[in-house]
Design an enzyme around this catalytic site. Structure first.
Site, PDB file in Angstrom:
ATOM      1  N   HIS A  51      43.524  41.337  46.310  1.00  0.00           N
ATOM      2  CA  HIS A  51      44.090  39.990  46.439  1.00  0.00           C
ATOM      3  C   HIS A  51      43.895  39.636  47.904  1.00  0.00           C
ATOM      4  CE1 HIS A  51      46.865  40.873  42.777  1.00  0.00           C
ATOM      5  NE2 HIS A  51      45.623  40.655  42.439  1.00  0.00           N
ATOM      6  N   ASP A  80      36.862  43.677  41.141  1.00  0.00           N
ATOM      7  CA  ASP A  80      38.040  43.550  40.278  1.00  0.00           C
ATOM      8  C   ASP A  80      37.539  42.961  38.967  1.00  0.00           C
ATOM      9  OD1 ASP A  80      40.486  43.043  39.113  1.00  0.00           O
ATOM     10  OD2 ASP A  80      41.168  41.609  40.632  1.00  0.00           O
ATOM     11  N   ASP A  98      54.825  67.061  51.799  1.00  0.00           N
ATOM     12  CA  ASP A  98      53.873  67.077  52.908  1.00  0.00           C
ATOM     13  C   ASP A  98      52.459  66.691  52.473  1.00  0.00           C
ATOM     14  OD1 ASP A  98      53.405  69.280  51.406  1.00  0.00           O
ATOM     15  OD2 ASP A  98      53.288  70.701  53.067  1.00  0.00           O
ATOM     16  N   HIS A 156      50.398  44.593  34.464  1.00  0.00           N
ATOM     17  CA  HIS A 156      50.108  45.680  35.398  1.00  0.00           C
ATOM     18  C   HIS A 156      50.480  47.036  34.793  1.00  0.00           C
ATOM     19  CE1 HIS A 156      50.097  42.753  39.063  1.00  0.00           C
ATOM     20  NE2 HIS A 156      49.012  42.680  38.339  1.00  0.00           N
ATOM     21  N   ASP A 214      41.224  46.874  33.143  1.00  0.00           N
ATOM     22  CA  ASP A 214      41.102  46.101  34.382  1.00  0.00           C
ATOM     23  C   ASP A 214      40.915  47.143  35.479  1.00  0.00           C
ATOM     24  OD1 ASP A 214      41.486  44.624  36.697  1.00  0.00           O
ATOM     25  OD2 ASP A 214      43.143  43.436  35.874  1.00  0.00           O
ATOM     26  N   GLU A 225      37.544  39.258  33.160  1.00  0.00           N
ATOM     27  CA  GLU A 225      37.591  38.973  34.592  1.00  0.00           C
ATOM     28  C   GLU A 225      36.272  39.318  35.270  1.00  0.00           C
ATOM     29  OE1 GLU A 225      40.394  41.418  36.816  1.00  0.00           O
ATOM     30  OE2 GLU A 225      40.372  39.979  38.465  1.00  0.00           O
ATOM     31  N   TYR A 232      47.955  36.829  25.946  1.00  0.00           N
ATOM     32  CA  TYR A 232      48.742  38.037  25.654  1.00  0.00           C
ATOM     33  C   TYR A 232      49.817  37.669  24.634  1.00  0.00           C
ATOM     34  CZ  TYR A 232      46.536  38.593  30.166  1.00  0.00           C
ATOM     35  OH  TYR A 232      45.614  38.591  31.183  1.00  0.00           O
ATOM     36  N   HIS A 269      42.038  34.766  42.106  1.00  0.00           N
ATOM     37  CA  HIS A 269      42.528  34.978  43.476  1.00  0.00           C
ATOM     38  C   HIS A 269      41.320  35.251  44.357  1.00  0.00           C
ATOM     39  CE1 HIS A 269      41.900  39.292  42.583  1.00  0.00           C
ATOM     40  NE2 HIS A 269      42.506  39.054  41.425  1.00  0.00           N
ATOM     41  N   ARG A 319      41.933  39.952  28.277  1.00  0.00           N
ATOM     42  CA  ARG A 319      41.597  39.330  29.558  1.00  0.00           C
ATOM     43  C   ARG A 319      40.132  39.626  29.837  1.00  0.00           C
ATOM     44  NH1 ARG A 319      45.408  41.113  32.254  1.00  0.00           N
ATOM     45  NH2 ARG A 319      44.679  42.895  33.441  1.00  0.00           N
ATOM     46  N   GLU A 341      39.647  34.974  35.796  1.00  0.00           N
ATOM     47  CA  GLU A 341      40.217  35.955  34.870  1.00  0.00           C
ATOM     48  C   GLU A 341      41.300  35.396  33.940  1.00  0.00           C
ATOM     49  OE1 GLU A 341      42.900  38.810  36.724  1.00  0.00           O
ATOM     50  OE2 GLU A 341      42.369  38.049  38.704  1.00  0.00           O
ATOM     51  N   HIS A 375      49.594  33.932  33.891  1.00  0.00           N
ATOM     52  CA  HIS A 375      49.205  34.174  35.290  1.00  0.00           C
ATOM     53  C   HIS A 375      48.163  33.135  35.656  1.00  0.00           C
ATOM     54  CE1 HIS A 375      45.407  36.042  33.915  1.00  0.00           C
ATOM     55  NE2 HIS A 375      46.128  36.720  33.049  1.00  0.00           N
TER      56      HIS A 375
HETATM   57 MG    MG Z   1      41.913  42.651  37.720  1.00  0.00          MG
HETATM   58 MG    MG Z   2      42.185  40.101  39.559  1.00  0.00          MG
END
Ligand code: MG
Ligand code: MG
Length: 441
Positions: free
Chosen positions: A356, A266, A36, A238, A255, A403, A383, A349, A401, A379, A345
């Site tokens: 996104h 971002d 709940d 991710h 990130d 970004e 890797y 974006h 990375r 970004e 990648h």
């Molecule tokens: Mg990011």
């Molecule tokens: Mg991004």
């Protein structure tokens, strides 16, 4: 958000729809986290963009050429419920506080909305986003079709609302850019806190806590779950566990961005856990930084959406050739997309109310031309997971990375998060602040 924004947006959308049409947008439902306990409520971006109405159980209706033009269905006030869960605007509040021309209890929607649909030829709606509401809309349309024999009228066309609405959302107004600048500024401060705290022996979540603190103390929330990955975890795009101990000699990739007034940032930085890049780490870092700078320079009015990505690919390919991780001529390797082994990648974006964000990347099968008011991330990353074949041991386990969020302007790229250090010496200086002093012998 500036209160003039919402009526302006509705007006713009209605002028695109034309008369004889109706747009219908349901609010997002509450979603359960477990048993709940609810997730924090976040309005649907399309719904909120047009209404500024922060409650669930609501439906917005726009009807250019009719009067009233803007109708909101919403929950009725309920003192007993409000004592537990806080204020409810109610239909009166929807008119007085949120600019609806007319408002009704959501419980009356079955009767009233069918009557509104009956007056229109075209229905603008986004199918598939709210399954339960899709079913109800189809039911109302069928009711009207069935009433045709009795002289009733059903709309002829069902049109995707997204096309017009997302085109509007792609171009950020001055007020929207203001919110995004603020979201970026808070993220910059959070990254600095994260870098300053870092040292071996802490945990990924210790660093994450710095971000949460900075976001919440500025009235912002996370725009997505922070990715705090040390060592090989930096190679997982991710990664979410954020639970590993930070070890001497590793890199830490964070990130993390926030949402301020419904607009996202971002931002990613990568830094050494012990405050000093090793030589191989610095080599990889510099290749990513060079690629990010090359890509950012391509964020120019009149360039295509893909130009920054192409610049990043070119730059990373050359960099990887230089340190021996790719072998061959740049032209051939770029053609073969050899970079994908390490940079798998895309370079960015759209970003806005959604991390996104919405908006087409191609128009008539051509990459979209960049125009002022669009905001995108830049970004690139490299890797190299442990055990990657054909890579010397010294580079394995490195993930980097970098970004930033970049606004397209007539004067060139405006990097909203550009105040944040990315130069490796400056990054080291921040990451060195909390290191234990070396014991003297
Ligand atoms: Mg990011
Ligand atoms: Mg991004």
């Amino acid at each position: 958000m500036n209160s003039r924004e919402f009526p302006r947006r509705r007006k713009q959308l209605m002028s695109m729809m034309g008369t004889d049409s109706i747009a219908i947008l349901p609010a997002a439902p509450i979603r359960m986290r477990n048993r709940d306990v609810e997730h924090d409520y976040r309005p649907d971006s399309d719904f909120y963009y047009l209404t500024g109405f922060p409650e669930t159980d609501a439906v917005a209706v726009l009807m250019p050429g009719h009067n009233p033009k803007y109708v909101l269905f919403c929950r009725e006030r309920d003192p007993a419920k409000e004592a537990w869960d806080g204020d409810i605007a109610g239909p009166e509040g929807a008119v007085n506080g949120y600019g609806a021309d007319d408002a009704y209890p959501i419980s009356d929607i079955d009767d009233i909305l069918v009557g509104l649909l009956e007056k229109c030829e075209r229905v603008y709606y986004t199918m598939g986003a709210h399954r339960d509401f899709d079913q109800r809309l189809i039911m109302w349309m069928n009711q009207l079709r069935a009433s045709g024999q009795r002289g009733g009228h059903a709309p002829e066309e069902l049109i995707s609302l997204e096309h017009h609405l997302h085109e509007l959302r792609l171009f950020k107004s001055r007020a929207e850019v203001g919110a995004m600048r603020r979201a970026a500024k808070i993220a910059v401060a959070a990254h600095r806190r994260g870098m300053r705290l870092t040292r071996p022996g802490l945990y990924e979540y210790s660093v994450e806590a710095e971000y949460l603190h900075e976001f919440r103390s500025n009235g912002a929330v996370c725009s997505y779950p922070p990715i705090v990955g040390a060592g090989a975890n930096a190679c997982v795009l991710h990664y979410r566990a954020n639970s590993k101990k930070l070890e001497d000699g590793e890199l830490l990739l964070v990130d993390a961005g926030c949402e301020y007034d419904y607009y996202a940032s971002d931002v990613t930085r990568t830094w050494p856990v012990n405050g000093r890049f090793s030589k191989p780490q610095r080599e990889i870092y510099q290749i990513v930084l060079d690629a990010q700078q090359a890509a950012t320079e391509q964020v120019q009015v009149g360039n295509h959406w893909n130009d920054p990505h192409e610049a990043a690919v070119k730059s990373i390919t050359r960099g990887l050739i230089k340190i021996g991780l790719l072998k061959g001529t740049p032209a051939k390797l770029i053609k073969e997309q050899a970079h994908k082994k390490f940079f798998f990648h895309r370079t960015g974006h759209w970003i806005g109310m959604d991390v996104h964000d919405v908006g087409d990347y191609k128009v008539e099968e051509q990459w979209r031309v960049l125009e002022p008011g669009m905001v995108m991330t830049v970004e690139p990353g490299i890797y190299i997971a442990p055990g990657t074949k054909g890579v010397p041991k010294k580079y394995q386990g490195i993930g980097v990375r970098i970004e930033d969020d970049v606004l397209v302007t007539k004067k060139g790229p405006d990097v909203l998060s550009g105040a944040l250090e990315s130069n490796p010496d400056e990054v080291e200086a921040l990451a060195a602040e909390n290191q234990k002093p070396k014991r003297r012998r």
